[in-house]
Write an enzyme that holds these catalytic residues in place. Structure first.
Site, PDB file in Angstrom:
ATOM      1  N   GLY A  78      76.650  28.903  14.142  1.00 26.41           N
ATOM      2  CA  GLY A  78      76.511  28.362  15.493  1.00 26.41           C
ATOM      3  C   GLY A  78      76.558  29.455  16.535  1.00 26.41           C
ATOM      4  O   GLY A  78      76.438  29.208  17.723  1.00 26.41           O
ATOM      5  N   GLU A 122      85.442  35.916  20.004  1.00 22.06           N
ATOM      6  CA  GLU A 122      86.798  35.402  20.200  1.00 22.06           C
ATOM      7  C   GLU A 122      87.436  35.776  21.539  1.00 22.06           C
ATOM      8  O   GLU A 122      88.452  35.198  21.919  1.00 22.06           O
ATOM      9  CB  GLU A 122      87.689  35.881  19.043  1.00 22.06           C
ATOM     10  CG  GLU A 122      87.298  35.225  17.732  1.00 22.06           C
ATOM     11  CD  GLU A 122      87.890  35.914  16.512  1.00 22.06           C
ATOM     12  OE1 GLU A 122      88.812  35.356  15.927  1.00 22.06           O
ATOM     13  OE2 GLU A 122      87.406  37.007  16.139  1.00 22.06           O
ATOM     14  N   LYS A 145      80.012  45.247  21.070  1.00 23.91           N
ATOM     15  CA  LYS A 145      81.445  45.050  20.814  1.00 23.91           C
ATOM     16  C   LYS A 145      81.794  43.681  20.230  1.00 23.91           C
ATOM     17  O   LYS A 145      82.873  43.508  19.676  1.00 23.91           O
ATOM     18  CB  LYS A 145      82.229  45.264  22.106  1.00 23.91           C
ATOM     19  CG  LYS A 145      82.320  46.740  22.506  1.00 23.91           C
ATOM     20  CD  LYS A 145      83.225  46.927  23.699  1.00 23.91           C
ATOM     21  CE  LYS A 145      83.611  48.378  23.887  1.00 23.91           C
ATOM     22  NZ  LYS A 145      84.435  48.574  25.093  1.00 23.91           N
ATOM     23  N   GLY A 146      80.899  42.693  20.389  1.00 23.49           N
ATOM     24  CA  GLY A 146      81.200  41.370  19.839  1.00 23.49           C
ATOM     25  C   GLY A 146      82.056  40.564  20.778  1.00 23.49           C
ATOM     26  O   GLY A 146      82.992  41.086  21.384  1.00 23.49           O
ATOM     27  N   THR A 167      73.373  32.862  24.664  1.00 19.33           N
ATOM     28  CA  THR A 167      74.332  32.478  23.619  1.00 19.33           C
ATOM     29  C   THR A 167      75.694  33.129  23.869  1.00 19.33           C
ATOM     30  O   THR A 167      76.723  32.570  23.501  1.00 19.33           O
ATOM     31  CB  THR A 167      73.807  32.869  22.221  1.00 19.33           C
ATOM     32  OG1 THR A 167      73.304  34.200  22.268  1.00 19.33           O
ATOM     33  CG2 THR A 167      72.706  31.938  21.773  1.00 19.33           C
ATOM     34  N   LEU A 221      73.832  41.113  24.207  1.00 22.06           N
ATOM     35  CA  LEU A 221      72.546  41.099  23.518  1.00 22.06           C
ATOM     36  C   LEU A 221      71.704  39.901  23.904  1.00 22.06           C
ATOM     37  O   LEU A 221      70.506  40.005  24.116  1.00 22.06           O
ATOM     38  CB  LEU A 221      72.797  41.111  22.008  1.00 22.06           C
ATOM     39  CG  LEU A 221      73.550  42.360  21.526  1.00 22.06           C
ATOM     40  CD1 LEU A 221      74.292  42.094  20.237  1.00 22.06           C
ATOM     41  CD2 LEU A 221      72.579  43.526  21.378  1.00 22.06           C
ATOM     42  N   ASN A 222      72.334  38.728  23.967  1.00 20.35           N
ATOM     43  CA  ASN A 222      71.637  37.514  24.394  1.00 20.35           C
ATOM     44  C   ASN A 222      72.557  36.770  25.354  1.00 20.35           C
ATOM     45  O   ASN A 222      73.456  36.040  24.921  1.00 20.35           O
ATOM     46  CB  ASN A 222      71.295  36.643  23.183  1.00 20.35           C
ATOM     47  CG  ASN A 222      70.493  35.407  23.583  1.00 20.35           C
ATOM     48  OD1 ASN A 222      70.276  35.160  24.785  1.00 20.35           O
ATOM     49  ND2 ASN A 222      70.059  34.635  22.600  1.00 20.35           N
ATOM     50  N   PRO A 223      72.368  36.962  26.655  1.00 21.80           N
ATOM     51  CA  PRO A 223      73.303  36.385  27.630  1.00 21.80           C
ATOM     52  C   PRO A 223      73.438  34.864  27.509  1.00 21.80           C
ATOM     53  O   PRO A 223      74.496  34.311  27.823  1.00 21.80           O
ATOM     54  CB  PRO A 223      72.689  36.761  28.985  1.00 21.80           C
ATOM     55  CG  PRO A 223      71.774  37.893  28.703  1.00 21.80           C
ATOM     56  CD  PRO A 223      71.305  37.740  27.288  1.00 21.80           C
ATOM     57  N   PHE A 247      85.752  28.353  12.982  1.00 21.56           N
ATOM     58  CA  PHE A 247      86.864  28.742  13.860  1.00 21.56           C
ATOM     59  C   PHE A 247      87.932  29.534  13.120  1.00 21.56           C
ATOM     60  O   PHE A 247      89.071  29.635  13.571  1.00 21.56           O
ATOM     61  CB  PHE A 247      87.494  27.524  14.546  1.00 21.56           C
ATOM     62  CG  PHE A 247      86.507  26.622  15.217  1.00 21.56           C
ATOM     63  CD1 PHE A 247      85.555  27.137  16.067  1.00 21.56           C
ATOM     64  CD2 PHE A 247      86.529  25.252  15.004  1.00 21.56           C
ATOM     65  CE1 PHE A 247      84.629  26.302  16.686  1.00 21.56           C
ATOM     66  CE2 PHE A 247      85.612  24.417  15.614  1.00 21.56           C
ATOM     67  CZ  PHE A 247      84.655  24.936  16.451  1.00 21.56           C
TER      68      PHE A 247
HETATM   69 MO1  MOS Z   1      88.120  34.894  13.338  1.00 18.32          MO
HETATM   70  S1  MOS Z   1      89.465  33.358  13.333  1.00 18.32           S
HETATM   71  O1  MOS Z   1      88.777  36.267  12.586  1.00 18.32           O
HETATM   72  O2  MOS Z   1      86.897  34.344  12.350  1.00 18.32           O
END
Ligand code: MOS
Length: 718
Positions: free
Chosen positions: A475, A685, A681-682, A614, A610-612, A248
């Site tokens: 994870g 977070e 894009k990732g 996860t 990419l993987n809906p 985290f």
């Molecule tokens: Mo995030 S808290 O930049 O891994």
């Protein structure tokens, strides 16, 4: 450790759900986390930490402790001293999460600072001996928190070369003539990551070669930083982390305990393991700093923003300058011709903070998205409609265009799924038996980041594929994602792909952070697969590709190999962001003021999914953490000692299943070819950002009480 999906004879397709290939290993307990390693003849280390924030040790008697059963050694500043060479902070071309040298002197800089490490044959013997050490401290006055006398906030620009507060137009003049204004202060508390897996380190020397098993989210930084601390060749250090039980944002290499474990193991000539206690984890790991925000927002009679000012203040330690600013996002989210901002940093006698779960956006958007809701109420305009009127295709400060701008599509999809149209705008108007019911919404937004990585792909004549890179499984499903990518691109069954991660013996890769993992690794692996396919088929073939984001400095790969990594935003002169919209239904009990989340819908646009399976799981996790940040999480500083008071999971509150209501995460199309070759894009977070504001806005709608300081608890609303 080898992870593959032996049962699967299907070719994977990116964009189609795929179960985790490491799922069986995790469920069956065969997945090896770093703390699971128990080399023969291993000894156990226990930390002793300072109970007070500032001063010095004037007395330390280890005689009785050393005579305890099974006790092998005790490290203090007397026998460590200068043994640990200084190294820089990871965010400033170093490798550490704190530049304080462990056990260098009897000076105390924060509560929780390591003052001794006891090594014994068993954990219990080490714990007993730790309690037997007699230490006398001479306390000096300390500053506990941002805002306390002596915290002396200064502009961020004075700590960080080249930083300039975003601004455009003439804020003061425009604000003075705005038709409607909001002027409010917001704050968020100190928070701690509290991953289930505690920080651990296990050091094994073989001659002059050191292997460290540690859940770090950057094995390369841990390797190079440790080598620099010990004054040895990085080639003599190997760091292994096949699985990480959550970070985290913590587990930012290197923490204070790691080098002490290595020194203890070298002194004793046997392996040493340190498992940091939950309480010490609050100061071994970094934390989210407390923040305060002053927002002034002015609009014309139609609700168009004419003036926005955001002044933010965070805290950092005395000995580091780490701070993460968020006004780059809050000043760019909505159209507005006149913007002012100021970032300030206070200094406190605590350990250095660090990134935590979308570090700047979570507190910064709490302030902005609360203020937008306050303005909507003042203007009697629906909060979704108000955001639509202020939507923008470019950064109002720099003029740079967004690559895509799906914010209002997120609001529209979320509103439809939630049934937003049925909401009453009148605070306190909706009741369900004993419960006051409220509905709130807020935006999520985050700049996309990408890093560098080296990936090796090997295919043998029988078609089997091997993917190797020193990135990490935290994870997030990286083993699965890389197997899927290789399977699709090389047209082999996913069960034929083996993936190796989390070991400095593999090709160098960067940090698992900044939501940059899939963005970086999928682009890198896709490029490696392209190059592999260019080689003749039918024989063994192998490529190693050093991927760097477009526009990277030539030194990027060299720096990566040295354990340095800067995440970048691409393309230059454009804003590539992920977006989302949260809709929350809250219940506040009319008599007890208990706050319950009843429903939560999040709609997200985050590039190519990419993987809906996860992806949705990660977004739901983020949404739950957002609820948690709004209603539960807060670390309290004891004003007498400067120590964190609630250093356990009984008093540091996190949500359980019973705290979470009905949840929906919607994934929208966001086709963005400009962001990077694979359009990724990732979304590590984006799920958490804005939830705190949506919850506070719903509490206002339920009760008429505007809460500007988190968390919102029963006693807040009493
Ligand atoms: Mo995030 S808290 O930049 O891994």
């Amino acid at each position: 450790m080898e992870i593959n999906a032996p049962q699967s004879t299907d070719r994977a397709t990116l964009g189609k759900p795929h179960a985790r290939i490491d799922g069986p290993a995790k469920v069956c307990g065969t997945a090896e986390f770093p703390g699971d390693v128990h080399p023969e003849h291993m000894a156990y280390g226990v930390l002793v930490t300072s109970p007070m924030a500032r001063g010095r040790i004037v007395r330390m008697d280890t005689t009785a402790a050393l005579q305890g059963a099974g006790v092998l050694d005790i490290l203090t500043w007397r026998n460590v001293g200068n043994a640990v060479a200084p190294i820089g902070h990871m965010m400033a071309d170093g490798w550490a999460n704190s530049t304080l040298r462990p056990l260098a002197s009897p000076e105390i800089h924060y509560a929780g600072q390591i003052v001794a490490v006891v090594i014994a044959e068993t954990l219990e013997q080490a714990q007993a001996a730790a309690h037997a050490i007699r230490t006398g401290y001479e306390a000096a006055p300390h500053v506990g928190e941002r805002g306390d006398p002596g915290a002396n906030a200064v502009p961020l620009a004075t700590l960080r070369e080249g930083f300039e507060d975003p601004h455009v137009g003439d804020f003061a003049a425009a604000y003075a003539t705005a038709a409607t204004t909001v002027d409010a202060r917001y704050s968020t508390p100190i928070q701690h990551h509290n991953a289930i897996e505690l920080p651990t380190t296990t050091s094994v020397w073989d001659g002059d070669t050191l292997t460290v098993y540690e859940p770090t989210r950057f094995v390369g930084a841990a390797r190079n930083g440790l080598a620099a601390q010990l004054g040895i060749d990085p080639a003599k250090v190997r760091v292994v982390a096949h699985f990480i039980g959550g970070h985290f944002g913590s587990k930012l290499a290197l923490s204070q305990h790691t080098v002490l474990g290595a020194i203890a193991a070298r002194r004793l000539q046997r392996p040493v393991q340190i498992v940091v206690s939950r309480a010490d984890g609050f100061t071994i790991a970094n934390h989210r700093t407390e923040t305060q925000h002053a927002i002034r927002l002015g609009a014309d009679a139609d609700g168009r923003f004419v003036a926005l000012s955001h002044t933010a203040e965070v805290a950092t330690s005395r000995f580091d300058t780490f701070a993460m600013e968020g006004t780059d996002v809050t000043t760019a989210l909505y159209a507005c011709p006149n913007i002012a901002s100021a970032e300030r940093v206070a200094r406190v006698d605590r350990n250095t903070p660090g990134p935590m779960r979308a570090p700047p956006e979570v507190p910064y958007l709490f302030a902005l998205e609360s203020a937008v809701d306050e303005l909507a109420h003042a203007l009697r305009i629906d909060p979704v409609e108000l955001r639509r009127r202020n939507d923008t295709l470019k950064n109002p400060v720099t003029g740079d265009p967004f690559t895509t701008r799906p914010l209002m599509r997120c609001f529209d999809a979320g509103a439809a799924a939630f049934g937003w149209a049925a909401r009453s705008a009148e605070p306190g108007a909706t009741r369900d038996g004993a419960w006051l019911v409220g509905h709130g919404c807020a935006a999520a937004a985050r700049p996309v980041k990408i890093g560098a990585a080296i990936v090796r792909v090997t295919q043998t004549a029988d078609g089997a594929v091997h993917v190797e890179t020193a990135h990490h499984e935290i994870g997030n499903g990286l083993y699965t994602l890389l197997a899927m990518t290789a399977s699709e691109r090389l047209n082999v069954p996913v069960g034929k792909v083996r993936v190796d991660l989390g070991d400095t013996a593999l090709p160098a890769a960067g940090i698992s952070g900044g939501s940059a993992t899939s963005t970086t690794l999928v682009n890198a692996l896709a490029e490696a697969c392209r190059q592999l396919l260019a080689q003749p088929a039918g024989a063994d073939r192998s490529v190693e590709v050093a991927f760097t984001p477009p526009g990277s400095e030539p030194s990027t790969i060299d720096n990566l190999r040295k354990g340095h990594l800067k995440l970048a935003s691409t393309p230059k002169d454009k804003l590539a962001w992920t977006f989302g919209a949260h809709f929350v239904e809250i219940g506040v009990h009319a008599d007890t003021r208990e706050v319950r989340i009843r429903r939560h819908v999040g709609a997200f646009a985050a590039g190519r999914i990419l993987n809906p399976l996860t992806a949705r799981s990660q977004l739901l996790g983020g949404m739950i953490w957002g609820q948690s940040a709004a209603l539960l999480e807060e670390t309290i500083v004891d004003p007498r000692t400067g120590a964190y008071l609630n250093r356990d999971l009984a008093e540091y509150l996190v949500p359980t299943a019973a705290d979470v209501g009905a949840m929906t995460a919607i994934l929208l199309e966001d086709d963005d070819p400009a962001v990077n070759p694979e359009g990724v894009k990732g979304l590590g977070e984006i799920g958490i950002i804005g939830v705190n504001a949506a919850v506070a806005n719903a509490v206002f709608n339920a009760t008429g009480r505007r809460v500007r300081n988190l968390p919102i608890r029963l006693e807040t609303l009493a």
